[in-house]
Motif scaffolding. Structure first.
Motif, PDB file in Angstrom:
ATOM      1  N   ASP A   1       0.746  -1.481  -0.251  1.00 33.69           N
ATOM      2  CA  ASP A   1      -0.134  -0.069   0.116  1.00 33.69           C
ATOM      3  C   ASP A   1       1.381   1.592   0.501  1.00 33.69           C
ATOM      4  O   ASP A   1       0.995   2.416   0.057  1.00 33.69           O
ATOM      5  CB  ASP A   1      -0.881  -0.021   1.485  1.00 33.69           C
ATOM      6  CG  ASP A   1      -1.310  -0.994   1.387  1.00 33.69           C
ATOM      7  OD1 ASP A   1      -2.160  -1.636   0.063  1.00 33.69           O
ATOM      8  OD2 ASP A   1      -2.711  -1.792   2.260  1.00 33.69           O
TER       9      ASP A   1
ATOM     10  N   LEU B   1      -1.151   4.606  -0.884  1.00 35.76           N
ATOM     11  CA  LEU B   1      -2.647   3.935  -0.522  1.00 35.76           C
ATOM     12  C   LEU B   1      -2.916   3.943   0.606  1.00 35.76           C
ATOM     13  O   LEU B   1      -2.317   3.146   1.502  1.00 35.76           O
ATOM     14  CB  LEU B   1      -3.026   2.524  -1.778  1.00 35.76           C
ATOM     15  CG  LEU B   1      -4.508   2.709  -0.970  1.00 35.76           C
ATOM     16  CD1 LEU B   1      -5.666   3.468  -2.077  1.00 35.76           C
ATOM     17  CD2 LEU B   1      -5.032   0.945  -1.425  1.00 35.76           C
TER      18      LEU B   1
ATOM     19  N   LYS C   1      -5.304   2.767   4.057  1.00 32.72           N
ATOM     20  CA  LYS C   1      -6.416   1.140   3.540  1.00 32.72           C
ATOM     21  C   LYS C   1      -6.453   0.675   5.288  1.00 32.72           C
ATOM     22  O   LYS C   1      -5.986   0.905   5.390  1.00 32.72           O
ATOM     23  CB  LYS C   1      -5.523   0.665   2.646  1.00 32.72           C
ATOM     24  CG  LYS C   1      -6.918  -0.846   2.629  1.00 32.72           C
ATOM     25  CD  LYS C   1      -5.729  -2.488   1.430  1.00 32.72           C
ATOM     26  CE  LYS C   1      -7.095  -3.070   1.184  1.00 32.72           C
ATOM     27  NZ  LYS C   1      -6.835  -4.107   0.427  1.00 32.72           N
TER      28      LYS C   1
ATOM     29  N   GLU D   1      -8.040   4.903  -0.269  1.00 34.48           N
ATOM     30  CA  GLU D   1      -8.917   3.984  -0.530  1.00 34.48           C
ATOM     31  C   GLU D   1     -10.652   3.987  -0.953  1.00 34.48           C
ATOM     32  O   GLU D   1     -11.214   4.220  -0.193  1.00 34.48           O
ATOM     33  CB  GLU D   1      -8.758   2.289  -0.154  1.00 34.48           C
ATOM     34  CG  GLU D   1      -9.475   0.786  -0.559  1.00 34.48           C
ATOM     35  CD  GLU D   1     -10.013  -0.155   0.028  1.00 34.48           C
ATOM     36  OE1 GLU D   1      -9.296  -1.176  -0.303  1.00 34.48           O
ATOM     37  OE2 GLU D   1      -9.861   0.569   1.356  1.00 34.48           O
TER      38      GLU D   1
END
Length: 519
Positions: A180, A185, A187, A218
């Motif tokens: 990630d 990202l 998440k 996300e």
């Protein structure tokens, strides 16, 4: 983004690692007869994330597998009391600080005690690995010792769920956090909605990390961050002090505008900036709020000598206050509450939203109150300058006003900035026949340039030529109710006569107005 999972420690981090491992061996040796689980230490969360991203971090969270943080620190002190151990780890005076334990407080969503101590020049927190089990009939989870994986799964984001195992020297990733990070990202380790319902503060934490790191959240998590159930829990389960802590970290960061964009886009505004204890608290229209915070970002990014931002935001505290105040501009469109039964003016709505929404400190709350109450007068003086009315030459008119603003709330420059941001929001973002931002800002720049030309930017620090006692003596009367108003006359005279150090003219001006002053 390619993440290198090999962590290189600084000299002080290596010293700390050796010290902690030495203490762990000391504990294991002393407890050998009890056949307890061997102590395994991990550095967790933010330090690991930042280290992998090449960001300097001086705060280290240490997770322990088999004992509480407080118990470990007590044994660590025993270990350090042995002179040979001090020598082995090259511990100097001050390398072992005082222990501070923050107790658990389930009512404020702090479910475990944390022990903090300064070690080897680093701030180190100690807490045991744990798992948390939430039930529908309680807002507080059951907390117990857990495994490293269980501890990782209960965290707010996968990028914050990484461990650096001190015993093996390896990074442990139980939730896919490294991938990630490579994908930039944010998440959640578990299903997002349940994650946020369990601890709704995670919504704001994800906003903070996304804006700080420049990562995206996300999509499945974004969709439920503004869920009514989550926002309802945010108001019920989380103390406003903890909300304030998260907001302060956002607004003191390098890109506060990114946090406000997310708060705006995800529909979080009314859950954060409100008085949740007041049932009839109104909700302002925030459809044009972005014009205010985008304007502040523009002013900050284009800062240069003599610019609006340069003149009005003079230090880091003022910067934090400025970003805090821009969160409150939507409240200016609403009418004031009626006066209190005592006849005293009610606290302005933006101040209520600050004090009760994110527990703004008193200093900031006072500035917000003053900015609200002086905004009309500030706009009026700007109008005089922009329309080049004769009064613009009256130095005392501007100087007295600035001193008044500053004496009633402080930070008059931030009060002017607030008025400017509200002006932009109303005229650029909300009004029919919208003005251009550049046109509105040009007016405010003209206003400030005029104040600079009058040499009044430091008007609040101008000292009177005479005090009340001297003035009374010169006039041959006793001090009384008239003194305050007379001193205002002195100051107005000084402002009209810059550079004059002889107070005779000011005293004579007071004498001429003795009838109006009542002595």
């Amino acid at each position: 983004m390619n993440i290198n999972t090999a962590i290189t420690l600084t000299e002080r981090e290596q010293q700390l690692k050796n010290l902690l491992l030495g203490a762990a061996r000391f504990i294991d040796s002393a407890d050998q007869d009890k056949k307890n689980e061997k102590v395994i230490l991990r550095w967790a969360g933010g330090w690991v994330r930042d280290k992998l991203l090449g960001i300097t971090s001086h705060d280290i969270d240490t997770a322990i597998n088999s004992m509480t943080g407080e118990s470990f620190v007590d044994r660590l002190r025993e270990y350090c009391d042995v002179p040979a151990h001090k020598s082995l780890h090259h511990l100097a005076e001050g390398d072992i600080g005082r222990l501070h334990t923050v107790p658990k407080n389930p009512d404020k969503s702090k479910h475990l005690a944390t022990s903090t101590i300064k070690l080897c020049g680093l701030d180190v927190d100690f807490v045991n690995l744990r798992k948390e089990t939430y039930t529908e009939d309680s807002r507080n989870p059951a907390v117990e010792f857990g495994t490293a994986e269980e501890d990782a799964l209960r965290r707010d984001a996968t990028v914050n769920a990484l461990f650096y195992n001190l015993n093996t020297g390896e990074v442990e990733d139980f939730t896919g956090g490294i991938k990630d990070m490579e994908d930039r990202l944010i998440k959640t380790p578990l299903e997002p909605l349940q994650t946020f319902l369990d601890d709704p503060l995670r919504v704001l934490r994800l906003v903070r990390f996304a804006s700080r790191l420049g990562f995206r959240i996300e999509e499945t998590a974004e969709k439920v961050m503004g869920d009514e159930r989550v926002l309802g829990n945010l108001q019920v389960k989380i103390s406003r002090e903890r909300i304030g802590v998260e907001l302060e970290k956002m607004l003191k960061g390098k890109k506060p505008v990114e946090s406000l964009r997310l708060i705006d886009r995800l529909g979080l505004y009314h859950a954060v900036f409100t008085n949740s204890e007041r049932k009839d608290m109104p909700k302002p229209d925030i459809s044009a709020w972005s014009t205010a915070y985008e304007c502040l970002d523009f002013l900050e990014q284009t800062d240069s000598p003599g610019s609006i931002y340069h003149l009005l935001v003079t230090n880091e505290e003022a910067r934090y206050f400025a970003w805090s105040m821009v969160t409150l501009t939507p409240w200016e469109q609403l009418p004031d509450d009626p006066p209190l039964k005592s006849g005293k003016a009610a606290l302005p709505l933006p101040t209520q939203a600050a004090r009760e929404g994110f527990k703004a400190p008193n200093k900031l709350s006072d500035i917000v109150t003053a900015a609200h109450r002086h905004r009309a007068e500030i706009l009026q003086l700007k109008k005089i300058v922009c329309e080049k009315k004769p009064e613009m030459a009256e130095r005392d008119k501007f100087g007295v006003a600035i001193r008044e603003w500053d004496s009633r709330g402080g930070h008059w420059r931030l009060q002017v900035l607030f008025a400017a941001l509200v002006d932009v929001e109303e005229r650029v973002g909300r009004a029919v026949g919208r003005a251009k931002r550049e046109e509105v800002l040009l007016e405010w720049q003209t206003f400030l340039d005029h104040i600079v030309e009058l040499d009044l930017m430091n008007a609040p620090s101008l000292k009177r030529l005479v005090d009340g006692k001297v003035l009374a003596k010169e006039l041959g009367v006793k001090p009384g109710k008239w003194t305050g108003a007379a001193l205002d006359v002195v100051m107005a005279w000084q402002l009209r006569n810059p550079g004059v150090e002889d107070p005779a003219g000011a005293i004579e001006e007071v004498r001429r107005q003795r009838e109006e002053l009542g002595f």
